[in-house]
Scaffold this active site. Structure first.
Site, PDB file in Angstrom:
ATOM      1  N   TYR A  69     -15.222  -4.759 -82.474  1.00  0.00           N
ATOM      2  CA  TYR A  69     -14.686  -3.421 -82.262  1.00  0.00           C
ATOM      3  C   TYR A  69     -15.816  -2.402 -82.142  1.00  0.00           C
ATOM      4  O   TYR A  69     -15.801  -1.536 -81.264  1.00  0.00           O
ATOM      5  CB  TYR A  69     -13.763  -3.062 -83.425  1.00  0.00           C
ATOM      6  N   SER A  74     -14.229   6.145 -81.811  1.00  0.00           N
ATOM      7  CA  SER A  74     -14.183   5.909 -83.262  1.00  0.00           C
ATOM      8  C   SER A  74     -15.524   6.300 -83.850  1.00  0.00           C
ATOM      9  O   SER A  74     -16.553   6.274 -83.149  1.00  0.00           O
ATOM     10  CB  SER A  74     -13.906   4.431 -83.539  1.00  0.00           C
TER      11      SER A  74
END
Length: 275
Positions: free
Chosen positions: A146, A133
Site C-alpha cells: 500500500y 495517504s
C-alpha cells in the site's frame, strides 16, 4: 451550470460520504462502486451510480464514455478515491499480489485520469483530486504494498500538477491519517488470501496484529470521521488556489512534520514502533 464530478470508491467510507455530501452541496455526482447493492444504495440517494473496477480497463473506458454522454462531453472534477490495502511484510508479498495492488491503487487511477485530462483541457478548467495517504509520504512496516502504491501516486501526480500549470486544471493530493471506515477490515481479506503467515518469519507479529484487529482495531481519539476529508476536498474543488497537499488528522500532520525535522535513521526507527 451545475458542476459535475466523478467520485470513485463510493461503496463505503470516505467515498460514500463525499459522494452524498457533494450531492447535498449541489454537485451532479457520478459515483462508482463494484457491488450492485452499493450502486443501488447510491441511486436511492439521487446519485448517478456506475460500475467501475480499476483493475478492468474496459470498465474505466465505459465509465468515461457513459459520463460524458450524460454531460454533453464536460466534466468539472474527478476525485480518485477507490483503493484497498494489501497487508504483509515485503518479503511475504507474492508478485501477483503486489501487481494487483498497483493495478487498483495506481495504474487504474492513471488510466482514468488521463482519459479525463483532454476533456478538461478542451473546456479550459478542471479539478483533479487524489485521495492518497500519509503513508504516501512516510513508510510503516507491514504496509509495504500500500505504501508503495501511494508513494507512486504522489510522485506521478505531482509531476502532472507541474505539467498542467497554466492549463486551468488543478491537481491536489489528500493525505489522510486514521479515518473511521471499514478500510482495515477489508484489508484482512487480502491478508488471508495472499500471505502465508504460518510459514513466515513474521508470524508472531502477524498474530498480534490480527488479535488487535479482531478486538476492534486500534483505538485513537485522533481518528476522525470522513467529514474531515470532505472539508479539505471542498477546498480543493472550490478554492481559487487549491493546495498541492491536504493533510487530514493530527497523526498525518505529525508524521509529515517528523519527516521534515528528524534525521532519516531516527525517523524510521520511530516509525518501526508504530505498526
Amino acid at each position: 451550470m451545475e458542476k459535475s464530478i466523478i467520485v470513485t470508491g463510493a461503496s463505503s467510507g470516505i467515498g460514500a460520504y463525499c459522494a452524498r455530501a457533494l450531492k447535498a452541496d449541489g454537485w451532479r455526482v457520478f459515483a462508482t462502486a463494484r457491488n450492485a447493492q452499493d450502486l443501488e444504495a447510491l441511486e436511492a440517494d439521487g446519485i448517478e451510480a456506475l460500475y467501475l473496477d480499476y483493475t478492468e480497463p474496459e470498465s474505466i473506458e465505459a465509465l468515461v464514455a457513459e459520463v460524458l454522454s450524460r454531460t454533453d462531453g464536460r466534466l468539472d472534477a474527478l476525485y480518485n478515491n477507490g483503493a484497498y490495502a494489501q497487508p504483509g511484510a515485503v518479503e511475504d508479498l507474492p508478485v501477483d499480489a503486489l501487481r494487483l495492488q498497483f493495478e487498483a491503487n495506481f495504474l487504474g487511477w492513471h488510466d482514468l485520469t488521463r482519459r479525463i485530462i483532454p476533456v478538461m483541457r478542451a473546456q479550459g478548467h478542471g479539478r483533479i483530486v487524489h485521495c492518497s495517504s500519509i503513508l504516501g509520504l512516510v513508510p510503516v512496516k507491514y504496509r509495504g504494498a500500500y505504501v508503495a502504491s501511494k508513494h507512486a501516486i504522489e510522485g506521478l501526480m505531482l509531476c502532472q500538477r507541474q505539467e498542467l500549470d497554466g492549463s486551468g486544471i488543478h491537481v491536489s493530493l489528500i493525505e489522510p491519517g486514521p479515518i473511521a471506515s471499514r478500510f482495515a477490515n477489508n484489508g484482512l481479506e487480502w491478508f488471508e488470501k495472499n500471505i502465508d503467515r504460518e510459514n513466515s518469519a513474521h508470524r508472531e507479529e502477524y498474530e498480534a496484529q490480527l488479535k488487535r484487529l479482531t478486538e476492534g482495531g486500534t483505538k485513537s481519539r485522533m481518528k476522525l470521521g470522513p467529514d474531515a476529508v470532505y472539508a479539505v476536498l471542498r477546498h480543493a474543488l472550490l478554492s481559487k488556489k487549491p493546495r498541492p497537499h491536504y493533510l487530514v488528522t493530527w497523526p498525518a500532520k505529525i508524521g509529515a512534520g517528523l519527516k521534515r525535522l528528524l534525521p532519516a535513521d531516527r525517523l524510521y526507527r520511530f516509525l518501526a514502533t508504530q505498526a
